[in-house]
Design an enzyme around this catalytic site. Structure first.
Site, PDB file in Angstrom:
ATOM      1  N   SER A 112     151.920  34.664 -79.017  1.00 16.76           N
ATOM      2  CA  SER A 112     150.278  35.447 -79.006  1.00 16.76           C
ATOM      3  C   SER A 112     149.544  34.656 -77.819  1.00 16.76           C
ATOM      4  O   SER A 112     149.686  33.545 -77.667  1.00 16.76           O
ATOM      5  CB  SER A 112     149.764  35.267 -80.433  1.00 16.76           C
ATOM      6  OG  SER A 112     148.259  35.392 -80.218  1.00 16.76           O
ATOM      7  N   TYR A 134     146.181  40.766 -75.799  1.00 16.22           N
ATOM      8  CA  TYR A 134     145.049  41.506 -75.958  1.00 16.22           C
ATOM      9  C   TYR A 134     144.241  41.554 -74.560  1.00 16.22           C
ATOM     10  O   TYR A 134     144.236  40.936 -73.619  1.00 16.22           O
ATOM     11  CB  TYR A 134     144.134  40.794 -77.010  1.00 16.22           C
ATOM     12  CG  TYR A 134     144.653  40.745 -78.605  1.00 16.22           C
ATOM     13  CD1 TYR A 134     144.922  41.915 -78.735  1.00 16.22           C
ATOM     14  CD2 TYR A 134     144.638  39.542 -78.918  1.00 16.22           C
ATOM     15  CE1 TYR A 134     145.316  41.694 -80.264  1.00 16.22           C
ATOM     16  CE2 TYR A 134     145.187  39.416 -80.411  1.00 16.22           C
ATOM     17  CZ  TYR A 134     145.583  40.677 -81.079  1.00 16.22           C
ATOM     18  OH  TYR A 134     146.016  40.464 -82.406  1.00 16.22           O
ATOM     19  N   THR A 160     149.032  44.613 -77.331  1.00  9.91           N
ATOM     20  CA  THR A 160     148.743  45.239 -78.631  1.00  9.91           C
ATOM     21  C   THR A 160     147.531  46.058 -78.267  1.00  9.91           C
ATOM     22  O   THR A 160     146.367  45.681 -77.754  1.00  9.91           O
ATOM     23  CB  THR A 160     148.281  44.065 -79.505  1.00  9.91           C
ATOM     24  OG1 THR A 160     149.450  43.186 -79.565  1.00  9.91           O
ATOM     25  CG2 THR A 160     147.865  44.492 -80.821  1.00  9.91           C
ATOM     26  N   ARG A 264     146.024  44.515 -91.267  1.00 10.57           N
ATOM     27  CA  ARG A 264     144.616  43.919 -90.871  1.00 10.57           C
ATOM     28  C   ARG A 264     143.729  44.332 -89.930  1.00 10.57           C
ATOM     29  O   ARG A 264     142.740  43.974 -89.387  1.00 10.57           O
ATOM     30  CB  ARG A 264     145.203  42.379 -90.207  1.00 10.57           C
ATOM     31  CG  ARG A 264     145.930  41.523 -91.190  1.00 10.57           C
ATOM     32  CD  ARG A 264     146.737  40.609 -90.425  1.00 10.57           C
ATOM     33  NE  ARG A 264     145.997  39.336 -89.988  1.00 10.57           N
ATOM     34  CZ  ARG A 264     145.480  38.558 -90.497  1.00 10.57           C
ATOM     35  NH1 ARG A 264     145.775  38.207 -91.862  1.00 10.57           N
ATOM     36  NH2 ARG A 264     144.553  37.322 -90.094  1.00 10.57           N
TER      37      ARG A 264
END
Length: 365
Positions: A112, A134, A160, A264
């Protein structure tokens, strides 16, 4: 605190109960929770549980082979470790421990951008690392980060696209959840994020932090710009609508991940498994398709394959295992997953993952 005694988990769900005993309640809620009323979170499991796989018989299969190819590389099974932020939140060894477990299991580890360990330390484990991104607010910063992850040896880039803003996660709001001060987003410029440790009434610190660092205005033009500057495989994660999957392929994605972010983000979005067959049909073999959200065992991976996926990403269970016993427990969880998948393939009469993609599925229950 790690758990060092007691019988070994018999399935991945067993790690959840163990993790809950060692994690602070607010950290457990952060890992376990979804957005809103958690309808989509629960829907991910119920949708998978309604997928019945029609086994084939008299196929002569004894010991199925699990090996597969994803993004042009060989892996031990059609599974990857999903990207998850701040893994040192559950264990001090964090990302390197989970990446090492993935390397030992022969599967890709998706790192991530919000990792709590610098990407260079993650790739130093020797794992096959795909970097999840991101979209940062300035293209110059994105360019710098691309150069950094390329130099670190990442094998693919996973963008993402389902987080224009962070979903409203009620458990975190009720707990006033914030990161401990020693935990920082090690891959962001400066490696600090004071907002994630603060507090604003009605807004979680993580939401405020995300909104400050990342842009909500990502477009297909941005993805095209990225494709022109990244020569390695590009994966688009967070696809539910088949039309978006087709556009991702048109821009140059080698793979899409059918995902609702583990329930989420948009509460009320359909389960990832519900949309998987439509996405597979829409891309028509022009790219690889992975399933994310709700995977809890080998039978779920078989279900994903039977619905046309090339593989699946497993998320929360790996954090449960990491919390329970660091790299050792994470490795045991991946071994357990491989054993479950091998049994599921054998019971379905399949010699390998490719054969599983030829199975039929029906809705049950």
């Amino acid at each position: 605190m790690e758990i060092t005694s007691g019988p070994p988990p018999a399935c991945l769900a067993d790690y959840a109960g163990l993790a809950r005993t060692v994690l602070p309640p607010d950290v457990w809620d952060y890992l376990d929770g979804g957005s809103g009323a958690e309808v989509t979170l629960g829907g991910n499991r119920s949708a998978l549980d309604r997928v019945g796989v029609l086994p084939r018989v008299l196929t002569g299969v004894t010991t199925p082979r699990l090996r597969t190819r994803l993004l042009g590389r060989d892996y031990a099974m059609p599974v990857g470790v999903a990207p998850m932020a701040y893994q040192r939140l559950v264990h001090p060894d964090g990302e390197p421990a989970l990446a090492t477990a993935a390397r030992e299991a022969g599967v890709p580890y998706l790192a991530s951008v919000l990792g709590s360990t610098p990407i260079e330390q993650v790739t130093a484990t020797g794992a096959d690392v795909w970097f999840q991104l991101y979209w940062l607010r300035h293209r110059s910063v994105v360019s710098d980060l691309l150069a950094r992850v390329r130099a670190a040896g990442c094998r693919a880039l996973v963008v993402t696209v389902d987080v224009p803003v962070l979903g409203r996660r009620l458990r975190d709001l009720r707990n006033a959840f914030r990161l401990p001060p020693e935990l920082v987003p090690a891959n962001l410029p400066g490696g600090r994020d004071d907002l994630a440790h603060g507090g604003t009434p009605g807004v979680t610190p993580l939401s405020a932090s995300h909104d400050a660092a990342f842009t909500p205005a990502l477009t297909w033009a941005d993805l095209r710009w990225l494709r022109e500057r990244w020569e390695l495989p590009l994966v688009v994660k967070g696809i539910l609508d088949p039309a978006d999957a087709v556009r991702a392929v048109d821009v140059g994605a080698q793979a899409v991940v059918v995902s609702n972010h583990g329930g989420r983000q948009l509460d009320g979005a359909p389960a990832s498994a519900t949309m998987l067959p439509e996405v597979v049909a829409a891309v028509g073999g022009r790219c690889e398709v992975l399933l994310d959200s709700g995977i809890r065992g080998g039978v779920d991976v078989l279900r994903a394959l039977a619905m046309g996926a090339d593989g699946a990403l497993v998320g929360r269970p790996m954090l449960w295992a990491l919390a329970v016993g660091g790299r050792r427990a994470a490795g045991a969880a991946l071994t357990l997953l491989a054993d479950e998948l091998r049994d599921a393939l054998a019971l379905a009469g399949c010699a390998d993952p490719a054969a599983a993609r030829a199975l039929r599925t029906v809705q049950v229950g």
